[in-house]
Design an enzyme around this catalytic site. Structure first.
Site, PDB file in Angstrom:
ATOM      1  N   GLU A 118       0.861  -1.185   0.000  1.00 28.60           N
ATOM      2  CA  GLU A 118       0.000   0.000   0.000  1.00 28.60           C
ATOM      3  C   GLU A 118       0.894   1.231   0.000  1.00 28.60           C
ATOM      4  O   GLU A 118       1.681   1.432   0.931  1.00 28.60           O
ATOM      5  CB  GLU A 118      -0.941   0.012   1.208  1.00 28.60           C
ATOM      6  CG  GLU A 118      -2.024  -1.052   1.121  1.00 28.60           C
ATOM      7  CD  GLU A 118      -3.110  -0.885   2.171  1.00 28.60           C
ATOM      8  OE1 GLU A 118      -2.904  -0.106   3.128  1.00 28.60           O
ATOM      9  OE2 GLU A 118      -4.163  -1.527   2.036  1.00 28.60           O
TER      10      GLU A 118
ATOM     11  N   ARG B 198      -4.099  -9.649   1.853  1.00 31.95           N
ATOM     12  CA  ARG B 198      -5.487  -9.442   1.446  1.00 31.95           C
ATOM     13  C   ARG B 198      -6.387 -10.633   1.782  1.00 31.95           C
ATOM     14  O   ARG B 198      -7.567 -10.441   2.118  1.00 31.95           O
ATOM     15  CB  ARG B 198      -5.550  -9.160  -0.058  1.00 31.95           C
ATOM     16  CG  ARG B 198      -4.786  -7.929  -0.507  1.00 31.95           C
ATOM     17  CD  ARG B 198      -5.308  -6.669   0.139  1.00 31.95           C
ATOM     18  NE  ARG B 198      -4.653  -5.468  -0.425  1.00 31.95           N
ATOM     19  CZ  ARG B 198      -4.821  -4.253   0.058  1.00 31.95           C
ATOM     20  NH1 ARG B 198      -5.601  -4.053   1.106  1.00 31.95           N
ATOM     21  NH2 ARG B 198      -4.202  -3.224  -0.485  1.00 31.95           N
TER      22      ARG B 198
ATOM     23  N   LYS C  44      -2.564  -6.739   8.773  1.00 33.45           N
ATOM     24  CA  LYS C  44      -1.760  -5.517   8.690  1.00 33.45           C
ATOM     25  C   LYS C  44      -0.671  -5.464   9.758  1.00 33.45           C
ATOM     26  O   LYS C  44       0.165  -4.571   9.736  1.00 33.45           O
ATOM     27  CB  LYS C  44      -2.671  -4.292   8.884  1.00 33.45           C
ATOM     28  CG  LYS C  44      -3.824  -4.203   7.905  1.00 33.45           C
ATOM     29  CD  LYS C  44      -3.400  -3.546   6.627  1.00 33.45           C
ATOM     30  CE  LYS C  44      -4.600  -3.161   5.784  1.00 33.45           C
ATOM     31  NZ  LYS C  44      -4.231  -2.358   4.625  1.00 33.45           N
TER      32      LYS C  44
ATOM     33  N   THR D 259       5.148  -2.829   8.622  1.00 36.16           N
ATOM     34  CA  THR D 259       4.930  -1.541   7.968  1.00 36.16           C
ATOM     35  C   THR D 259       6.305  -0.915   7.769  1.00 36.16           C
ATOM     36  O   THR D 259       7.041  -0.718   8.740  1.00 36.16           O
ATOM     37  CB  THR D 259       4.054  -0.608   8.819  1.00 36.16           C
ATOM     38  OG1 THR D 259       2.772  -1.210   9.026  1.00 36.16           O
ATOM     39  CG2 THR D 259       3.882   0.749   8.156  1.00 36.16           C
TER      40      THR D 259
END
Length: 430
Positions: free
Chosen positions: A213, A251, A267, A271
């Site tokens: 993302e 996903r 998630k 990150t």
């Protein structure tokens, strides 16, 4: 504190400024930028530096010599930016101005001091870059109308693409600060519960639909008190700067878990952020108004000033066994429906306390064009339209060995204010 330096009246954003250090016009790090990071080199512990051209400027070395007298030298000896950020906007601005003055082509103070210059200027190739700040908390938003619409059309149909609340407030969720990592950190393919539509019960296995993302991250440099709301001016003043951010997403794990409370393990595994924090002040010349908001937000979310940025972004993929990067998308931060300031105002609106070092992800940044979609979920339309790259490479989602590289910059007149890159390579699940 004793003042031992002269002070310039030239603003650090002046496009006519030049450094005595040669900087290519295509470099992300001209004298008009001066982003902060944390680096180590020459056997010394991690400490605070600033990027200038192909060098890292060692602020601790300069402060020890009383060349930066705005703060105590020890602030720059820290392995994170948190102590410096806690000093507030006035100190941030004065420090940046002083660094700019030291690097100017017409200032001999550092330019002609060979001994200090050799000690304070570290070639990027000799420096190891670390996580630039200690992440106190991490919140990820969902603030691109184009992205939210694309995802909504995929899963709910065109007539029900946006949920009723989306146009009234920035939607977000609290993520994991513990797995925010610096660019270059390898990302292991996550494992989790999967339940495809054809299965009666879930199974536990490695993710099969791993995605990126494309986001920007807001770095909060000042705290707010529990129980208090923020005005637009207060929220803006709390923002120290911005980083490139890739919120890796599983996903298929997300599809099974997100109802009723939203993303969790899909998630939480990683990150990635860039090593350089570009200050809000450096981005000031590139402010623009965002899209018109209709319906008009509630009073506590209304903003008078331009709070978006004309910031170009691109994403490239390097497949295993290849050396060349191939572009997946190009977009711009200016398209975001909800601004970073609105996200921060909304975050505090319930009385939630914000801390120095909080990180706010913008949410996936997509634009109106098909080539401006900021995730493979959108680019491949949930796997139904695989991306065809050179050399016969196709991708619906990320495969083991893939490296993802994101870059971002604001283009000035003869210079660019950039973020470097945030990169991560996928390794197999155990």
């Amino acid at each position: 504190m004793t003042t031992c330096n002269r002070r310039s009246t030239v603003h650090p954003n002046d496009p006519s400024l030049r450094s005595f250090i040669p900087v290519d016009p295509s470099s992300d790090f001209p004298i008009q930028n001066l982003p902060y990071g944390v680096f180590s080199a020459n056997g010394l512990a991690p400490r605070v530096g600033v990027a200038i051209g192909a060098y890292v400027l060692d602020l601790w070395a300069l402060a020890q010599e009383c060349r930066i007298d705005v703060v105590e030298p020890g602030v720059f000896a820290e392995p994170s930016l948190n102590a410096f950020m806690a000093l507030g906007p006035d100190v941030w601005s004065k420090t940046r101005a002083r660094i700019s003055e030291l690097l100017r082509h017409d200032n001999p103070e550092l330019r002609d001091n060979t001994q200090l210059r050799d000690r304070a200027l570290v070639p990027m190739t000799d420096a190891r870059l670390h996580l630039p700040f200690q992440v106190a908390g991490y919140t990820d938003f969902y603030s691109s109308k184009e992205h939210a619409t694309n995802v909504g059309v995929m899963f709910r149909g065109k007539d029900n693409a946006l949920q009723p609340n989306w146009l009234h407030m920035p939607i977000g969720y609290n993520g994991r600060a513990s797995t925010v990592v610096v660019s270059g950190t390898k990302v292991r393919r996550p494992r989790g519960q999967l339940k495809p539509p054809t299965a009666d019960v879930p199974s536990f296995s490695p993710c099969k639909r791993l995605d990126f993302e494309l986001e920007m991250g807001v770095v909060v440099g000042q705290p707010s008190q529990m129980g208090e709301m923020l005005t637009e001016a207060q929220a803006e003043a709390m923002i120290f700067g911005f980083v490139l951010l890739n919120d890796w997403s599983a996903r298929d794990i997300q599809q099974w878990e997100y109802v009723p409370l939203g993303p969790f393990q899909a998630k939480a595994f990683a990150t990635s952020i860039g090593p350089w924090v570009v200050t809000r002040e450096a981005l000031e010349p590139f402010r623009v108004h965002g899209p018109e908001q209709d319906p008009k937000p509630l009073p506590y979310l209304q903003q008078r000033n331009a709070q978006n940025y004309d910031l170009e972004l691109d994403v490239a993929l390097r497949a295993p066994g290849t050396s060349a990067e191939q572009t997946l998308c190009r977009t711009n931060f200016k398209y975001m429906y909800w601004s970073s300031v609105q996200q921060l105002m909304h975050h505090a609106s319930s009385g939630c306390a914000m801390n120095v070092g909080d990180l706010l992800g913008s949410g996936t940044i997509s634009g109106p064009g098909k080539d401006q979609r900021g995730s493979l979920l959108e680019i491949s339309w949930n796997g139904t339209e695989p991306v065809e790259l050179a050399g016969g490479i196709k991708r619906s989602f990320l495969e083991d060995g893939d490296s993802l590289v994101m870059r971002g910059w604001c283009q000035g007149d003869g210079y660019r204010v950039g973020f470097g890159a945030v990169e991560g390579t996928i390794t197999p699940a155990e």
